[in-house]
Design an enzyme around this catalytic site. Structure first.
Site, PDB file in Angstrom:
ATOM      1  N   ASP A  66       0.814  -1.218   0.000  1.00 32.84           N
ATOM      2  CA  ASP A  66       0.000   0.000   0.000  1.00 32.84           C
ATOM      3  C   ASP A  66       0.847   1.267   0.000  1.00 32.84           C
ATOM      4  OD1 ASP A  66       0.971  -0.382   2.560  1.00 32.84           O
ATOM      5  OD2 ASP A  66      -0.983  -0.676   3.486  1.00 32.84           O
ATOM      6  N   ASN A 135      -7.957  -2.050  13.965  1.00 33.18           N
ATOM      7  CA  ASN A 135      -9.337  -2.380  13.573  1.00 33.18           C
ATOM      8  C   ASN A 135      -9.393  -3.604  12.654  1.00 33.18           C
ATOM      9  OD1 ASN A 135      -8.282  -1.372  11.237  1.00 33.18           O
ATOM     10  ND2 ASN A 135      -9.836   0.204  10.904  1.00 33.18           N
ATOM     11  N   HIS A 137      -7.502  -4.073   9.897  1.00 34.07           N
ATOM     12  CA  HIS A 137      -7.163  -3.891   8.476  1.00 34.07           C
ATOM     13  C   HIS A 137      -5.859  -4.586   8.122  1.00 34.07           C
ATOM     14  CE1 HIS A 137      -5.027   0.124   9.508  1.00 34.07           C
ATOM     15  NE2 HIS A 137      -4.090  -0.615   8.948  1.00 34.07           N
ATOM     16  N   GLU A 142      -9.742  -1.573   4.878  1.00 36.16           N
ATOM     17  CA  GLU A 142     -10.473  -1.239   6.103  1.00 36.16           C
ATOM     18  C   GLU A 142     -11.694  -2.165   6.256  1.00 36.16           C
ATOM     19  OE1 GLU A 142      -9.153   0.632   8.224  1.00 36.16           O
ATOM     20  OE2 GLU A 142      -8.683   2.654   7.517  1.00 36.16           O
TER      21      GLU A 142
END
Ligand code: GLP
Length: 248
Positions: A66, A135, A137, A142
């Site tokens: 990413d 979270n 990811h 996400e």
């Protein structure tokens, strides 16, 4: 699936040896790489191993997961900068061997499509290294990212922007969007290792363990991968039942 190590250093030691082994067994291996503070000891160990053993890395290809939208490679918080500083420059890889999603390209849609195609054209990922967000990811996929997603642009959640704010001078500088390999790109890798270290990752490890395979928890997709494991230190494993942990 959950392997427990005594420390982040012990993980780095083990994982760097595995990476070196892959590169020695398959001199044209395709490696999927991750950023984040979790990976820093892994890359430091790998650089040291390569320095000592001097394998031929000229046939290796890398694909990073990413990149932030809007940060050029020269920006110290770009993942391009991170990778060159921690791994690519010390290993002496040349630019033709390196693939990072472009965060400043004009045509992002085309960049996304071409990135997933480039992975396929290279023969697919032999190994994918992953960290995890608090979270759940992976890459920057996400919660609620479709499991069949390929490389795409994503709006970062407030949670992720807050977590990653520690690397920036102030919170407003944290980009709002990123480009990330999709979950399908990650799932197509032949082998996947996710690393989580530190007490701040204990809750997400418990969440991952308890989660059904559901897009709410992006990392849960990996439970359906045939060659996936999680490497944890004691702190990150703190909320997991002892009987699911395999001590290394
Ligand atoms: C970022 C990256 C993820 C990484 C996560 C965890 O959000 N996009 O790929 O896994 O950070 O980073 P750290 O290792 O610093 O906790």
């Amino acid at each position: 699936m959950f392997y427990l190590f005594s420390s982040p250093e012990a993980i780095a030691n083990h994982l760097s040896q595995r990476l070196l082994q892959i590169m020695q067994e398959k001199p044209d291996a395709v490696l999927g790489l991750a950023t984040g503070s979790t990976m820093e000891p892994v890359y430091a160990h790998l650089v040291e191993l390569v320095r000592l053993q001097k394998p031929d890395l000229s046939g290796i290809t890398t694909f990073n997961l990413d990149e932030y939208i809007g940060l050029p490679p020269s920006h110290p918080q770009s993942y391009n900068y991170y990778m060159h500083q921690h791994l690519f420059n010390p290993l002496g890889l040349n630019e033709e061997q390196i693939n990072l999603p472009c965060g400043v390209c004009e045509n992002q849609e085309q960049e996304c499509q071409e990135y997933s195609e480039r992975i396929k054209a290279a023969g697919g990922l032999d190994f994918q290294l992953l960290g995890i967000g608090t979270n759940g990811h992976i890459g920057f996929n996400e919660p609620y990212t479709p499991f069949d997603s390929l490389t795409h642009v994503i709006e970062l959640s407030e949670n992720t922007r807050l977590d990653n704010g520690r690397f920036f001078d102030n919170q407003d500088e944290v980009p709002t969007h990123a480009i990330t390999m999709g979950i399908k790109d990650i799932m197509d890798a032949k082998e996947v290792v996710l690393v989580a270290t530190g007490e701040h990752k204990a809750q997400v490890m418990a969440d991952l363990f308890n989660s059904p395979v559901d897009e709410f928890m992006p990392a849960s997709a990996l439970k359906q991968h045939g060659n996936f494991c999680v490497y944890l230190d004691e702190a990150a494993a703190g909320l997991l039942p002892a009987n699911v942990l395999k001590r290394i």
